[in-house]
Design a protein around this motif. Structure first.
Motif, PDB file in Angstrom:
ATOM      1  N   LYS A  15      71.742  25.074  74.510  1.00 56.33           N
ATOM      2  CA  LYS A  15      72.446  24.036  74.849  1.00 56.33           C
ATOM      3  C   LYS A  15      72.741  22.770  76.130  1.00 56.33           C
ATOM      4  O   LYS A  15      71.973  21.045  75.451  1.00 56.33           O
ATOM      5  CB  LYS A  15      73.943  23.819  73.903  1.00 56.33           C
ATOM      6  CG  LYS A  15      75.048  23.643  74.537  1.00 56.33           C
ATOM      7  CD  LYS A  15      76.232  24.466  74.342  1.00 56.33           C
ATOM      8  CE  LYS A  15      77.419  24.217  74.960  1.00 56.33           C
ATOM      9  NZ  LYS A  15      78.691  25.290  74.382  1.00 56.33           N
ATOM     10  N   GLU A  16      72.743  22.945  76.806  1.00 57.12           N
ATOM     11  CA  GLU A  16      72.532  22.009  77.912  1.00 57.12           C
ATOM     12  C   GLU A  16      70.760  21.056  77.625  1.00 57.12           C
ATOM     13  O   GLU A  16      70.631  19.437  78.481  1.00 57.12           O
ATOM     14  CB  GLU A  16      72.627  22.253  79.646  1.00 57.12           C
ATOM     15  CG  GLU A  16      71.539  23.688  79.818  1.00 57.12           C
ATOM     16  CD  GLU A  16      71.903  24.429  80.116  1.00 57.12           C
ATOM     17  OE1 GLU A  16      72.943  25.192  78.329  1.00 57.12           O
ATOM     18  OE2 GLU A  16      71.119  25.682  79.946  1.00 57.12           O
ATOM     19  N   LYS A  17      70.366  21.824  77.351  1.00 55.26           N
ATOM     20  CA  LYS A  17      68.647  20.983  77.209  1.00 55.26           C
ATOM     21  C   LYS A  17      67.576  21.139  75.992  1.00 55.26           C
ATOM     22  O   LYS A  17      67.283  20.047  75.576  1.00 55.26           O
ATOM     23  CB  LYS A  17      67.543  22.621  77.636  1.00 55.26           C
ATOM     24  CG  LYS A  17      67.686  22.359  79.485  1.00 55.26           C
ATOM     25  CD  LYS A  17      66.935  22.677  80.498  1.00 55.26           C
ATOM     26  CE  LYS A  17      66.982  22.904  81.835  1.00 55.26           C
ATOM     27  NZ  LYS A  17      65.717  24.139  82.537  1.00 55.26           N
ATOM     28  N   ILE A  18      68.794  21.147  75.045  1.00 50.05           N
ATOM     29  CA  ILE A  18      68.513  21.165  73.734  1.00 50.05           C
ATOM     30  C   ILE A  18      67.686  20.364  73.416  1.00 50.05           C
ATOM     31  O   ILE A  18      67.108  20.211  72.519  1.00 50.05           O
ATOM     32  CB  ILE A  18      69.548  22.292  72.307  1.00 50.05           C
ATOM     33  CG1 ILE A  18      68.752  22.360  71.049  1.00 50.05           C
ATOM     34  CG2 ILE A  18      70.642  21.582  72.440  1.00 50.05           C
ATOM     35  CD1 ILE A  18      67.972  23.409  71.576  1.00 50.05           C
ATOM     36  N   GLY A  19      69.071  18.857  73.489  1.00 48.23           N
ATOM     37  CA  GLY A  19      68.900  17.696  72.860  1.00 48.23           C
ATOM     38  C   GLY A  19      67.088  17.126  73.343  1.00 48.23           C
ATOM     39  O   GLY A  19      66.425  16.698  72.362  1.00 48.23           O
ATOM     40  N   GLU A  20      67.287  17.343  75.079  1.00 47.66           N
ATOM     41  CA  GLU A  20      65.677  17.285  75.981  1.00 47.66           C
ATOM     42  C   GLU A  20      64.846  17.557  74.771  1.00 47.66           C
ATOM     43  O   GLU A  20      63.652  16.929  74.814  1.00 47.66           O
ATOM     44  CB  GLU A  20      66.568  17.577  76.924  1.00 47.66           C
ATOM     45  CG  GLU A  20      65.333  17.022  78.079  1.00 47.66           C
ATOM     46  CD  GLU A  20      64.870  17.362  79.413  1.00 47.66           C
ATOM     47  OE1 GLU A  20      64.038  17.500  79.772  1.00 47.66           O
ATOM     48  OE2 GLU A  20      66.503  17.201  79.889  1.00 47.66           O
ATOM     49  N   LEU A  21      64.386  19.462  75.023  1.00 44.88           N
ATOM     50  CA  LEU A  21      63.862  19.973  74.082  1.00 44.88           C
ATOM     51  C   LEU A  21      63.631  19.705  72.750  1.00 44.88           C
ATOM     52  O   LEU A  21      62.022  19.899  72.390  1.00 44.88           O
ATOM     53  CB  LEU A  21      63.732  21.158  74.241  1.00 44.88           C
ATOM     54  CG  LEU A  21      64.461  21.592  75.236  1.00 44.88           C
ATOM     55  CD1 LEU A  21      64.716  22.807  75.868  1.00 44.88           C
ATOM     56  CD2 LEU A  21      63.097  21.923  76.426  1.00 44.88           C
ATOM     57  N   THR A  26      59.966  17.592  68.740  1.00 41.36           N
ATOM     58  CA  THR A  26      59.731  17.427  67.269  1.00 41.36           C
ATOM     59  C   THR A  26      59.517  15.895  67.124  1.00 41.36           C
ATOM     60  O   THR A  26      59.450  15.304  68.052  1.00 41.36           O
ATOM     61  CB  THR A  26      61.011  17.794  66.620  1.00 41.36           C
ATOM     62  OG1 THR A  26      62.062  17.535  67.260  1.00 41.36           O
ATOM     63  CG2 THR A  26      60.820  19.747  67.631  1.00 41.36           C
ATOM     64  N   GLN A  27      59.723  15.707  65.385  1.00 43.62           N
ATOM     65  CA  GLN A  27      59.860  14.115  65.836  1.00 43.62           C
ATOM     66  C   GLN A  27      61.739  13.701  65.272  1.00 43.62           C
ATOM     67  O   GLN A  27      61.644  12.542  64.568  1.00 43.62           O
ATOM     68  CB  GLN A  27      59.310  14.193  63.932  1.00 43.62           C
ATOM     69  CG  GLN A  27      57.642  14.587  63.712  1.00 43.62           C
ATOM     70  CD  GLN A  27      57.125  13.670  64.459  1.00 43.62           C
ATOM     71  OE1 GLN A  27      56.713  12.717  64.459  1.00 43.62           O
ATOM     72  NE2 GLN A  27      56.474  14.444  65.764  1.00 43.62           N
ATOM     73  N   LEU A  28      62.238  14.439  65.445  1.00 40.38           N
ATOM     74  CA  LEU A  28      63.682  14.507  65.702  1.00 40.38           C
ATOM     75  C   LEU A  28      64.091  13.031  66.826  1.00 40.38           C
ATOM     76  O   LEU A  28      63.228  12.435  67.953  1.00 40.38           O
ATOM     77  CB  LEU A  28      64.433  15.353  66.297  1.00 40.38           C
ATOM     78  CG  LEU A  28      65.910  15.283  66.627  1.00 40.38           C
ATOM     79  CD1 LEU A  28      66.352  15.124  65.204  1.00 40.38           C
ATOM     80  CD2 LEU A  28      66.632  16.533  67.028  1.00 40.38           C
ATOM     81  N   THR A  29      64.831  12.080  66.399  1.00 40.90           N
ATOM     82  CA  THR A  29      65.412  11.249  67.086  1.00 40.90           C
ATOM     83  C   THR A  29      66.819  10.190  67.852  1.00 40.90           C
ATOM     84  O   THR A  29      67.734  11.598  67.392  1.00 40.90           O
ATOM     85  CB  THR A  29      65.308   9.394  65.859  1.00 40.90           C
ATOM     86  OG1 THR A  29      66.018   9.866  65.059  1.00 40.90           O
ATOM     87  CG2 THR A  29      63.789   9.132  65.715  1.00 40.90           C
ATOM     88  N   GLU A  30      66.709   9.891  68.556  1.00 44.60           N
ATOM     89  CA  GLU A  30      67.568   9.802  68.773  1.00 44.60           C
ATOM     90  C   GLU A  30      69.139   9.647  68.325  1.00 44.60           C
ATOM     91  O   GLU A  30      70.257  10.833  68.693  1.00 44.60           O
ATOM     92  CB  GLU A  30      68.159   8.579  70.750  1.00 44.60           C
ATOM     93  CG  GLU A  30      67.514   9.652  71.587  1.00 44.60           C
ATOM     94  CD  GLU A  30      67.452   8.979  72.738  1.00 44.60           C
ATOM     95  OE1 GLU A  30      68.225   7.576  72.857  1.00 44.60           O
ATOM     96  OE2 GLU A  30      66.363   8.543  73.571  1.00 44.60           O
ATOM     97  N   GLU A  31      68.988   9.269  66.994  1.00 50.90           N
ATOM     98  CA  GLU A  31      70.524   8.591  66.568  1.00 50.90           C
ATOM     99  C   GLU A  31      70.205   9.553  65.671  1.00 50.90           C
ATOM    100  O   GLU A  31      71.572  10.102  65.595  1.00 50.90           O
ATOM    101  CB  GLU A  31      69.523   7.159  66.090  1.00 50.90           C
ATOM    102  CG  GLU A  31      70.807   6.798  64.511  1.00 50.90           C
ATOM    103  CD  GLU A  31      69.825   5.617  63.688  1.00 50.90           C
ATOM    104  OE1 GLU A  31      70.456   5.701  63.175  1.00 50.90           O
ATOM    105  OE2 GLU A  31      68.789   5.154  63.509  1.00 50.90           O
ATOM    106  N   GLN A  32      69.624  10.444  65.232  1.00 48.96           N
ATOM    107  CA  GLN A  32      69.935  11.818  64.501  1.00 48.96           C
ATOM    108  C   GLN A  32      70.234  12.719  65.088  1.00 48.96           C
ATOM    109  O   GLN A  32      71.682  13.252  64.617  1.00 48.96           O
ATOM    110  CB  GLN A  32      68.176  12.668  63.562  1.00 48.96           C
ATOM    111  CG  GLN A  32      67.862  11.214  62.634  1.00 48.96           C
ATOM    112  CD  GLN A  32      66.852  11.680  62.769  1.00 48.96           C
ATOM    113  OE1 GLN A  32      65.680  12.739  63.153  1.00 48.96           O
ATOM    114  NE2 GLN A  32      65.928  11.961  61.259  1.00 48.96           N
ATOM    115  N   LEU A  33      69.774  13.467  66.731  1.00 46.87           N
ATOM    116  CA  LEU A  33      70.559  14.125  67.835  1.00 46.87           C
ATOM    117  C   LEU A  33      71.947  13.345  67.678  1.00 46.87           C
ATOM    118  O   LEU A  33      72.588  14.769  67.625  1.00 46.87           O
ATOM    119  CB  LEU A  33      69.828  14.105  68.389  1.00 46.87           C
ATOM    120  CG  LEU A  33      70.444  14.794  69.327  1.00 46.87           C
ATOM    121  CD1 LEU A  33      70.401  16.569  68.867  1.00 46.87           C
ATOM    122  CD2 LEU A  33      69.794  15.155  71.201  1.00 46.87           C
ATOM    123  N   GLY A  34      72.477  11.905  68.316  1.00 51.90           N
ATOM    124  CA  GLY A  34      74.103  12.106  67.929  1.00 51.90           C
ATOM    125  C   GLY A  34      74.194  12.267  66.688  1.00 51.90           C
ATOM    126  O   GLY A  34      75.683  12.737  66.662  1.00 51.90           O
TER     127      GLY A  34
END
Length: 579
Positions: A15-21, A26-34
């Motif tokens: 999980k320490e890298k999951i957001g970055e990966l 993928t098509q994931l945006t920073e807003e969706q991740l947040g």
């Protein structure tokens, strides 16, 4: 594609890298991740699970991230045209599609496979067992894998059709057994194809191979554990080459396609001798071919190994030690009658007994037993051989089949002159055997004075011990097998399916049987020509276990399933047995 929990948990472990990966691959945006991280803080759910639930990422995106994390190659570009179709021949197309896996490259030491989920270890274990080489994994999206499977298997089938049409070699010297594993890469493709069918049949324990030409296709089917299973379909234009090759192996006339022919093929496979009985019949679209596969062996199973138990086993032990009399084993074709007869012979085979058999064909070779094979071409029938056997001073005679009055009368006469005779007869149950002999023309008083017992049997599939699962019997199933309750100590299982049993759920067969003893209460019924139901009723009163009761015993012991019992013993047959 469904992502299993263990994959999500492994992603969460990074999980320490999951957001970055996920943002990177993928098509994931920073807003969706947040937004997903906020939900995670509130609920404690896995981040991958949240993103999937919100449709912010595709299920396969999780796999893609894991591949990057643990250095497994991931590709969007499977070069299908470069895949050798031959490498897929060992894997059925349905298996490849179900597990989303396909071999794409084979070298001397390794096999590279493309798959959608590198954490699905079951198919990897299967491929390791098949190829016996190091596996190298490449991961690709499901649509890419499915497309590769469809195109490569279509190419493999097309190649086979082309080569079968172009090449056929009739000049082989086929004297003696053929070692089908010795066919090299330089052999004609039709030879390799036919050899592969024979090899697979022996490997999978098939008793019969059916090759059936229809309007557009030829269907290949195996009978395994008594069940017909389709294994392959090929375009009809390949059939003539395959048919001609098989007829050459059996030394038949390949030019004669209008008349039925019978032949024999002897092959060697991994040091084992296999005898194949061949029958061809002309149909509208070609020649229908059926091959009976007999693996010649000197090993004879014991009665206990065949599934006999309890009072039936004890009674059989007593019967086979008789000095004279006739013992019949009855049942339909393929019910294991001959195997039971040889288990009986093995029980009494000793240096102080002279045993002679007449068979069609000789399936087991037993030291100390003189075996004669029927040969209709020279008029060596069961009856003619039996007439000669009696003059050879035997103690025990085994006749492969009683199919006519002459054979039946000679067997009875042999028993009355001090010989113990074993044979088979075609009846639905044990109680029908006396009437069958009467229908042949044997006098009832001869039957009553010579017959000592009739064993009726069926073969029923046994559940695979690796995958069978406990089963709560339903009310409908209890009605199907005609019971009101089950014993307290019963353990009922049902078939599941796993790689070990080729996903059939069953791995072998066992015998269910009923033994009719010709007692003082039964003999008068035979003399009066009483019907089978009357004989059955008296036998049950004297303690006979019926086919249905023996089948239920094996269901309650977890040896077979309710479904298999219903398949083998139909309602009509069961009702007639219980009347």
């Amino acid at each position: 594609m469904k992502i299993s929990d263990h994959v999500l948990e492994r992603v969460e472990g990074q999980k320490e890298k999951i957001g970055e990966l996920l943002l990177k691959h993928t098509q994931l945006t920073e807003e969706q991740l947040g937004e997903a991280l906020e939900v995670q803080r509130e609920t404690g759910s896995l981040i991958g699970e949240i993103l999937l639930r919100k449709n912010y990422i595709h299920p396969h995106d999780v796999i893609k991230v894991m591949c990057h994390q643990i250095n497994i190659p991931y590709t969007l570009d499977l070069k299908v045209d470069d895949i050798d179709p031959n490498v897929t021949l060992a894997i059925p197309i349905n298996y490849a599609k179900n597990h989303e896996i396909i071999p794409i490259l084979e070298t001397e030491n390794s096999v590279t496979v493309a798959m959608t989920d590198p954490f699905n270890f079951d198919p990897l274990n299967d491929l390791q067992e098949i190829f016996k080489k190091e596996l190298k994994i490449i991961v690709a999206p499901p649509l890419k894998i499915q497309d590769a499977i469809n195109r490569v298997y279509e190419k493999a089938s097309r190649n086979l059709v082309d080569t079968l049409e172009d090449e056929f070699d009739e000049s082989l010297d086929l004297d003696g057994p053929i070692d089908i594993l010795d066919a090299g890469a330089d052999e004609a493709p039709v030879i390799r194809f036919v050899n592969s069918i024979l090899f697979r049949a022996v490997k999978e324990g098939a008793s019969d191979i059916h090759i059936e030409p229809y309007e557009k296709e030829t269907v290949y089917r195996f009978r395994i554990n008594g069940i017909m299973t389709e294994i392959l379909r090929q375009p009809l234009k390949t059939h003539s080459a395959v048919s001609a090759r098989i007829k050459v192996m059996a030394k038949l006339d390949i030019a004669e396609k209008r008349l039925p022919q019978d032949g024999r093929i002897q092959i060697k496979m991994a040091g084992k001798d296999v005898d194949i009985r061949l029958s061809t019949v002309p149909v509208q679209t070609g020649e229908r071919i059926v091959m009976r596969v007999l693996e010649k062996s000197s090993k004879v199973l014991r009665l206990e190994d065949l599934g006999f138990h309890g009072r039936t086993l004890e009674a059989m032990d007593d019967l086979v030690k008789r000095k004279h009399g006739v013992l019949y084993v009855s049942g339909p074709t393929g019910s294991g009658k001959t195997t039971t007869l040889f288990a009986c012979l093995d029980r009494i085979n000793s240096p102080d007994k002279m045993i002679i058999t007449v068979e069609d064909p000789v399936e087991y070779e037993i030291p100390g037993v003189s075996q004669i094979q029927v040969n209709h071409k020279i008029d060596l029938s069961f009856a003619r051989a039996l007439r000669s056997i009696v003059r050879q001073d035997p103690d025990v005679i085994m006749v492969g089949e009683t199919r006519d009055l002459e054979t039946a009368q000679m067997a009875i006469e042999a028993s009355l002159t001090g010989h113990f005779v074993l044979s088979t007869i075609h009846t639905n149950d044990a109680s029908s055997a006396p009437n069958r002999l009467i229908d042949m023309g044997v006098q009832p008083f001869l039957i009553a004075s010579s017959l000592v017992g009739v064993m009726a049997q069926r073969l029923i599939q046994t559940l695979c011990t690796a995958c069978k699962v406990p089963h709560e019997i339903t009310k409908e199933e209890m009605e199907d097998v005609d019971i009101d309750s089950i014993p307290d100590d019963a353990t009922i299982f049902k078939a599941e399916g796993c790689p070990k049993c080729n996903y059939r759920g069953y791995d072998s067969r066992t015998t269910v049987s009923e033994l009719l003893l010709i007692t003082d209460a039964i003999r008068p019924l035979i003399l009066k020509k009483s019907d089978a139901a009357s004989v059955k009723k008296v036998a049950i009163a004297e303690g006979m276990t019926t086919l249905r009761q023996d089948c239920l015993y094996k269901v309650f012991k977890g040896i077979t399933s309710v479904d298999e019992m219903v398949r083998v013993i139909s309602e009509d047959e069961s009702d007639s047995m219980e009347e």
